[in-house]
Scaffold this motif. Structure first.
Motif, mmCIF file in Angstrom:
data_model
loop_
_atom_site.group_PDB
_atom_site.id
_atom_site.type_symbol
_atom_site.label_atom_id
_atom_site.label_comp_id
_atom_site.label_asym_id
_atom_site.label_seq_id
_atom_site.Cartn_x
_atom_site.Cartn_y
_atom_site.Cartn_z
ATOM 1 N N SER A 66 -6.450 -1.301 -10.040
ATOM 2 C CA SER A 66 -5.056 -1.596 -9.718
ATOM 3 C C SER A 66 -4.581 -0.546 -8.714
ATOM 4 C CB SER A 66 -4.186 -1.549 -10.973
ATOM 5 O OG SER A 66 -4.071 -0.205 -11.432
ATOM 6 N N GLN A 67 -3.594 -0.922 -7.921
ATOM 7 C CA GLN A 67 -3.031 0.019 -6.955
ATOM 8 C C GLN A 67 -2.416 1.214 -7.679
ATOM 9 O OE1 GLN A 67 -2.952 0.057 -3.381
ATOM 10 N NE2 GLN A 67 -2.426 2.116 -4.038
ATOM 11 N N ASP A 68 -1.766 0.967 -8.795
ATOM 12 C CA ASP A 68 -1.135 2.048 -9.554
ATOM 13 C C ASP A 68 -2.166 3.071 -10.035
ATOM 14 O OD1 ASP A 68 1.121 3.330 -10.844
ATOM 15 O OD2 ASP A 68 0.268 2.590 -12.736
ATOM 16 N N MET A 87 0.844 -1.171 0.000
ATOM 17 C CA MET A 87 0.000 0.000 0.000
ATOM 18 C C MET A 87 0.891 1.236 0.000
ATOM 19 S SD MET A 87 -3.098 1.166 0.027
ATOM 20 C CE MET A 87 -3.672 -0.495 -0.102
ATOM 21 N N THR A 88 0.547 2.168 -0.840
ATOM 22 C CA THR A 88 1.368 3.375 -0.921
ATOM 23 C C THR A 88 0.937 4.392 0.132
ATOM 24 O OG1 THR A 88 -0.060 4.510 -2.472
ATOM 25 C CG2 THR A 88 1.615 3.036 -3.405
ATOM 26 N N ASP A 135 -2.363 -5.475 -6.707
ATOM 27 C CA ASP A 135 -0.963 -5.185 -7.018
ATOM 28 C C ASP A 135 -0.301 -6.531 -7.271
ATOM 29 O OD1 ASP A 135 1.501 -4.049 -7.367
ATOM 30 O OD2 ASP A 135 1.841 -3.628 -5.242
ATOM 31 N N LEU A 157 -8.072 -3.185 -4.297
ATOM 32 C CA LEU A 157 -6.896 -2.676 -5.008
ATOM 33 C C LEU A 157 -5.904 -3.806 -5.206
ATOM 34 C CD1 LEU A 157 -6.445 0.656 -3.036
ATOM 35 C CD2 LEU A 157 -7.711 0.258 -5.155
ATOM 36 N N THR A 165 -4.258 -8.504 -3.289
ATOM 37 C CA THR A 165 -5.364 -7.552 -3.331
ATOM 38 C C THR A 165 -5.621 -7.037 -1.924
ATOM 39 O OG1 THR A 165 -6.382 -8.701 -5.193
ATOM 40 C CG2 THR A 165 -7.793 -7.216 -3.943
ATOM 41 N N GLU A 166 -5.681 -5.723 -1.800
ATOM 42 C CA GLU A 166 -6.001 -5.100 -0.522
ATOM 43 C C GLU A 166 -7.420 -4.556 -0.597
ATOM 44 O OE1 GLU A 166 -3.145 -2.546 1.153
ATOM 45 O OE2 GLU A 166 -1.473 -3.846 0.573
ATOM 46 N N ASP A 173 -3.478 5.136 -7.128
ATOM 47 C CA ASP A 173 -2.513 6.178 -6.749
ATOM 48 C C ASP A 173 -2.626 7.390 -7.676
ATOM 49 O OD1 ASP A 173 -1.503 4.805 -4.589
ATOM 50 O OD2 ASP A 173 0.235 4.039 -5.667
ATOM 51 N N THR A 193 -2.159 6.540 -0.896
ATOM 52 C CA THR A 193 -3.446 5.864 -0.705
ATOM 53 C C THR A 193 -3.816 5.817 0.768
ATOM 54 O OG1 THR A 193 -3.207 4.578 -2.732
ATOM 55 C CG2 THR A 193 -4.686 3.695 -1.063
#
Length: 126
Positions: free
Chosen positions: A66-68, A1-2, A34, A32, A38-39, A71, A5
């Motif tokens: 997607s996480q990207d 996780m960024t 990655d 999300l 998946t989160e 973000d 986010t």
């Protein structure tokens, strides 16, 4: 996780009174991905309030991204509706919740309200 986010989800309860003024009510689950991981985020929205958790559970709508891409959304470099229309992410369930949630995302850098631009133009003509 960024970090972007994480900060975005942490900010939602404080920002909800200004953003969720209408009669919106329901729960949206945001998945999300990655790679193979998946989160999950669960956001319960009501008029002027938001509760955020990492728990999975019943939801009125589910958003897959997607996480990207997410973000990019939280930093204003992408737009949620455009991403869904281009099939870069998907949403199923109560679309009103998606439309309400997208208002939490920032505008792209350099974007200005068209009404503000029009007022400036009228001021220059006087």
């Amino acid at each position: 996780m960024t970090e972007a986010t994480e900060r975005f989800f942490e900010s939602l309860p404080a920002r909800a009174p200004a953003i969720l003024r209408g009669p919106v009510s329901g729960t949206i689950q945001i998945d999300l991905s990655d790679g193979n991981r998946t989160e999950h985020w669960r956001v319960r929205m009501g008029p002027g309030s938001v509760e955020v958790s990492r728990m999975r559970g019943p939801a009125d709508g589910i958003w897959y991204s997607s996480q990207d891409l997410f973000d990019q959304l939280v930093t204003g470099r992408a737009q949620a509706i455009s991403a869904v229309l281009r099939n870069e992410s998907s949403f199923s369930g109560n679309v009103v919740l998606f439309l309400a949630f997208r208002r939490f995302f920032p505008e792209p850098p350099g974007t200005r309200d068209p009404r503000e631009v029009a007022r400036e133009q009228v001021g220059r003509l006087r």
